[in-house]
Design a protein around this motif. Structure first.
Motif, PDB file in Angstrom:
ATOM      1  N   VAL A   1      -7.853   0.594   7.546  1.00 44.00           N
ATOM      2  CA  VAL A   1      -8.249   0.817   6.157  1.00 44.00           C
ATOM      3  C   VAL A   1      -9.767   0.896   6.055  1.00 44.00           C
ATOM      4  N   THR A   2     -10.254   1.993   5.497  1.00 46.84           N
ATOM      5  CA  THR A   2     -11.672   2.121   5.187  1.00 46.84           C
ATOM      6  C   THR A   2     -11.936   1.455   3.841  1.00 46.84           C
ATOM      7  N   PRO A   3     -12.901   0.549   3.737  1.00 50.92           N
ATOM      8  CA  PRO A   3     -13.145  -0.144   2.465  1.00 50.92           C
ATOM      9  C   PRO A   3     -13.463   0.842   1.347  1.00 50.92           C
ATOM     10  N   PRO A   4     -13.031   0.554   0.137  1.00 52.47           N
ATOM     11  CA  PRO A   4     -13.309   1.456  -0.994  1.00 52.47           C
ATOM     12  C   PRO A   4     -14.787   1.420  -1.376  1.00 52.47           C
TER      13      PRO A   4
ATOM     14  N   SER B   1       3.685  -4.699   1.780  1.00 46.79           N
ATOM     15  CA  SER B   1       4.936  -4.288   2.414  1.00 46.79           C
ATOM     16  C   SER B   1       5.641  -5.555   2.858  1.00 46.79           C
ATOM     17  N   TRP B   2       6.921  -5.455   3.220  1.00 49.27           N
ATOM     18  CA  TRP B   2       7.602  -6.685   3.630  1.00 49.27           C
ATOM     19  C   TRP B   2       7.128  -7.239   4.967  1.00 49.27           C
ATOM     20  N   PRO B   3       6.566  -6.413   5.876  1.00 47.79           N
ATOM     21  CA  PRO B   3       6.017  -7.063   7.077  1.00 47.79           C
ATOM     22  C   PRO B   3       4.686  -7.750   6.833  1.00 47.79           C
ATOM     23  N   THR B   4       3.836  -7.188   5.957  1.00 52.37           N
ATOM     24  CA  THR B   4       2.502  -7.759   5.786  1.00 52.37           C
ATOM     25  C   THR B   4       1.911  -7.347   4.449  1.00 52.37           C
ATOM     26  N   THR B   5       1.031  -8.197   3.917  1.00 50.61           N
ATOM     27  CA  THR B   5       0.296  -7.919   2.682  1.00 50.61           C
ATOM     28  C   THR B   5      -1.144  -8.375   2.878  1.00 50.61           C
ATOM     29  N   PHE B   6      -2.105  -7.516   2.494  1.00 54.32           N
ATOM     30  CA  PHE B   6      -3.514  -7.871   2.652  1.00 54.32           C
ATOM     31  C   PHE B   6      -4.354  -7.029   1.697  1.00 54.32           C
ATOM     32  N   SER B   7      -5.635  -7.394   1.567  1.00 58.59           N
ATOM     33  CA  SER B   7      -6.559  -6.683   0.686  1.00 58.59           C
ATOM     34  C   SER B   7      -7.856  -6.392   1.419  1.00 58.59           C
ATOM     35  N   VAL B   8      -8.493  -5.290   1.047  1.00 59.21           N
ATOM     36  CA  VAL B   8      -9.809  -4.914   1.572  1.00 59.21           C
ATOM     37  C   VAL B   8     -10.705  -4.581   0.382  1.00 59.21           C
ATOM     38  N   SER B   9     -11.864  -5.222   0.308  1.00 61.55           N
ATOM     39  CA  SER B   9     -12.779  -5.042  -0.818  1.00 61.55           C
ATOM     40  C   SER B   9     -13.973  -4.194  -0.414  1.00 61.55           C
ATOM     41  N   ALA B  10     -14.633  -3.624  -1.422  1.00 60.82           N
ATOM     42  CA  ALA B  10     -15.868  -2.890  -1.182  1.00 60.82           C
ATOM     43  C   ALA B  10     -16.874  -3.816  -0.501  1.00 60.82           C
TER      44      ALA B  10
ATOM     45  N   THR C   1      -2.446  -0.224  -3.802  1.00 58.78           N
ATOM     46  CA  THR C   1      -3.021  -0.355  -5.143  1.00 58.78           C
ATOM     47  C   THR C   1      -4.546  -0.428  -5.041  1.00 58.78           C
ATOM     48  N   TRP C   2      -5.197   0.476  -5.772  1.00 55.04           N
ATOM     49  CA  TRP C   2      -6.664   0.470  -5.829  1.00 55.04           C
ATOM     50  C   TRP C   2      -7.066  -0.116  -7.181  1.00 55.04           C
ATOM     51  N   GLN C   3      -7.598  -1.314  -7.140  1.00 59.53           N
ATOM     52  CA  GLN C   3      -8.037  -1.998  -8.360  1.00 59.53           C
ATOM     53  C   GLN C   3      -9.535  -1.751  -8.548  1.00 59.53           C
ATOM     54  N   HIS C   4      -9.889  -1.019  -9.615  1.00 59.13           N
ATOM     55  CA  HIS C   4     -11.283  -0.680  -9.876  1.00 59.13           C
ATOM     56  C   HIS C   4     -12.013  -1.838 -10.551  1.00 59.13           C
ATOM     57  N   THR C   5     -13.317  -1.800 -10.448  1.00 60.61           N
ATOM     58  CA  THR C   5     -14.129  -2.873 -11.053  1.00 60.61           C
ATOM     59  C   THR C   5     -14.083  -2.828 -12.581  1.00 60.61           C
ATOM     60  N   ASP C   6     -13.712  -1.678 -13.138  1.00 60.88           N
ATOM     61  CA  ASP C   6     -13.640  -1.585 -14.603  1.00 60.88           C
ATOM     62  C   ASP C   6     -12.303  -2.081 -15.153  1.00 60.88           C
ATOM     63  N   GLY C   7     -11.446  -2.602 -14.273  1.00 54.69           N
ATOM     64  CA  GLY C   7     -10.173  -3.159 -14.719  1.00 54.69           C
ATOM     65  C   GLY C   7      -8.998  -2.220 -14.595  1.00 54.69           C
ATOM     66  N   THR C   8      -9.255  -0.924 -14.380  1.00 53.89           N
ATOM     67  CA  THR C   8      -8.163   0.026 -14.206  1.00 53.89           C
ATOM     68  C   THR C   8      -7.672  -0.015 -12.755  1.00 53.89           C
ATOM     69  N   SER C   9      -6.507   0.572 -12.541  1.00 55.57           N
ATOM     70  CA  SER C   9      -5.949   0.595 -11.184  1.00 55.57           C
ATOM     71  C   SER C   9      -5.053   1.809 -11.005  1.00 55.57           C
ATOM     72  N   LYS C  10      -4.856   2.159  -9.751  1.00 52.14           N
ATOM     73  CA  LYS C  10      -3.955   3.243  -9.399  1.00 52.14           C
ATOM     74  C   LYS C  10      -3.063   2.772  -8.261  1.00 52.14           C
ATOM     75  N   THR C  11      -1.773   3.099  -8.344  1.00 53.09           N
ATOM     76  CA  THR C  11      -0.801   2.625  -7.352  1.00 53.09           C
ATOM     77  C   THR C  11       0.009   3.791  -6.804  1.00 53.09           C
ATOM     78  N   GLU C  12       0.206   3.792  -5.497  1.00 57.73           N
ATOM     79  CA  GLU C  12       1.087   4.751  -4.829  1.00 57.73           C
ATOM     80  C   GLU C  12       1.983   3.995  -3.853  1.00 57.73           C
ATOM     81  N   THR C  13       3.196   4.499  -3.680  1.00 52.95           N
ATOM     82  CA  THR C  13       4.130   3.912  -2.717  1.00 52.95           C
ATOM     83  C   THR C  13       4.657   5.007  -1.800  1.00 52.95           C
ATOM     84  N   LYS C  14       4.668   4.741  -0.516  1.00 50.59           N
ATOM     85  CA  LYS C  14       5.222   5.676   0.466  1.00 50.59           C
ATOM     86  C   LYS C  14       6.201   4.930   1.366  1.00 50.59           C
ATOM     87  N   ASN C  15       7.228   5.635   1.823  1.00 49.99           N
ATOM     88  CA  ASN C  15       8.132   5.099   2.832  1.00 49.99           C
ATOM     89  C   ASN C  15       7.591   5.464   4.210  1.00 49.99           C
ATOM     90  N   ILE C  16       7.252   4.456   4.991  1.00 49.61           N
ATOM     91  CA  ILE C  16       6.760   4.663   6.342  1.00 49.61           C
ATOM     92  C   ILE C  16       7.927   4.489   7.306  1.00 49.61           C
TER      93      ILE C  16
END
Length: 322
Positions: free
Chosen positions: A209-212, A221-230, A263-278
């Motif tokens: 993951v490249t930081p935003p 995901s069910w195997p793992t959950t994590f976050s990466v911040s700017a 999920t990309w959570q923006h600093t202004d409080g908005t967010s965008k979510t996408e789901t893909k089946n890997i």
């Protein structure tokens, strides 16, 4: 006269049932002795497992590797197997079992190889997938490098990926290597060797993951959950997982889908979510590369395969800002 005949018939029926039950059980309910003419045989493990060990298969105890085995028996000319013996080992040189002549045998083996997770144990008592059960109650099994002969008890979780990774935590997809194999219709002979071929029941997931540029990206995901911040360093981590249905997962081409939510959570409080089946596959390390950007480029999903001990596949996931 009639009463005597009925009583005699009842006695004969009971005797027949008793003899039939004795015929079904090769060993007593729980005993260390096997009656009748017997032979001692050794076990040899091979298949995919032998290619991934770091030393000779006959080496002594390895604290990271545990071997669980069940043995079943059926009398020559019959078709139904019954429980015969089980054992938990960390030293393959001690895998010797006493078999009774006049019977065919089925062997079932699984191997756990610790990685990020390990099978929970305390004082050599091991939990799932090495619990032993008589069909009603399961309990921890002692790793004592010997077979225990029983017609009612054996290791009940060898076909399952469910694993105790701590005293209280259970993982359905533990982060460890797992192998499974069976051998049926073995006819014992003096100084014989039982060769069991084992196959991997694992898949790999690697997230890059490249930081935003701003905000936080969360991967779920069910195997793992994590976050990466700017401002964070680039995230790059790979894990090996055991499939949940180990006995089925050794089949060539075995695969399944893992829903991954970004999920990309923006600093202004908005967010965008996408789901893909890997799509995850047996013996394949799938790399998911995540890039979030404000540039107006199209989404890109590509799959490539490379040769190697564990095949690799890549999934590039680009999320653009609206």
């Amino acid at each position: 006269m009639n009463k005597v005949f009925r009583f005699s018939s009842m006695v004969m029926c009971m005797a027949a049932l008793f003899l039939a039950s004795c015929e079904k059980a090769v060993v007593d309910e729980d005993t260390s002795e096997v009656s009748g003419e017997t032979v001692d045989v050794s076990l040899s493990l091979g298949g995919e497992y032998i290619h991934t060990t770091e030393g000779p298969l006959s080496r002594a105890a390895n604290p990271d590797v545990v071997y669980g085995l069940n043995v079943y028996a059926r009398k020559d000319g019959t078709t139904t197997y019954s429980k015969y013996a089980y054992g938990l080992f960390d030293d393959v040189s001690k895998m010797q079992v006493t078999l009774r002549k006049g019977y065919q045998y089925r062997f079932e083996c699984t191997i756990t190889h610790n990685d990020e997770d390990q099978v929970y144990h305390a004082e050599n008592l091991y939990s799932a997938p090495f619990l032993n059960s008589d069909g009603e109650m399961a309990q921890q099994t002692q790793l004592d490098n010997q077979f225990h002969y029983s017609s009612v008890t054996n290791l009940s979780g060898l076909q399952s990926g469910v694993t105790n990774v701590s005293e209280t935590d259970i993982a359905n997809y533990p982060r460890m290597y797992r192998y499974y194999g069976k051998l049926e219709d073995y006819s014992p002979s003096a100084d014989g060797t039982v060769s069991i071929s084992l196959k991997r029941a694992v898949f790999g997931l690697r997230f890059k993951v490249t930081p935003p540029s701003e905000g936080v990206v969360k991967i779920e995901s069910w195997p793992t959950t994590f976050s990466v911040s700017a401002g964070d360093a680039s995230y790059d981590h790979a894990s090996i997982y055991t499939f949940n249905q180990v006995d089925k997962a050794i089949a060539d081409g075995y695969n399944g889908n893992v829903p991954v939510t970004l999920t990309w959570q923006h600093t202004d409080g908005t967010s965008k979510t996408e789901t893909k089946n890997i799509n995850i596959k047996r013996n394949v390390m799938t790399t998911v590369t995540v890039d979030v950007s404000t540039s107006a480029t199209s989404n890109l999903i590509s799959l490539t395969e490379e040769s190697g001990d564990l095949t690799e596949e890549n999934v590039d996931w680009h999320m653009e800002d609206d």
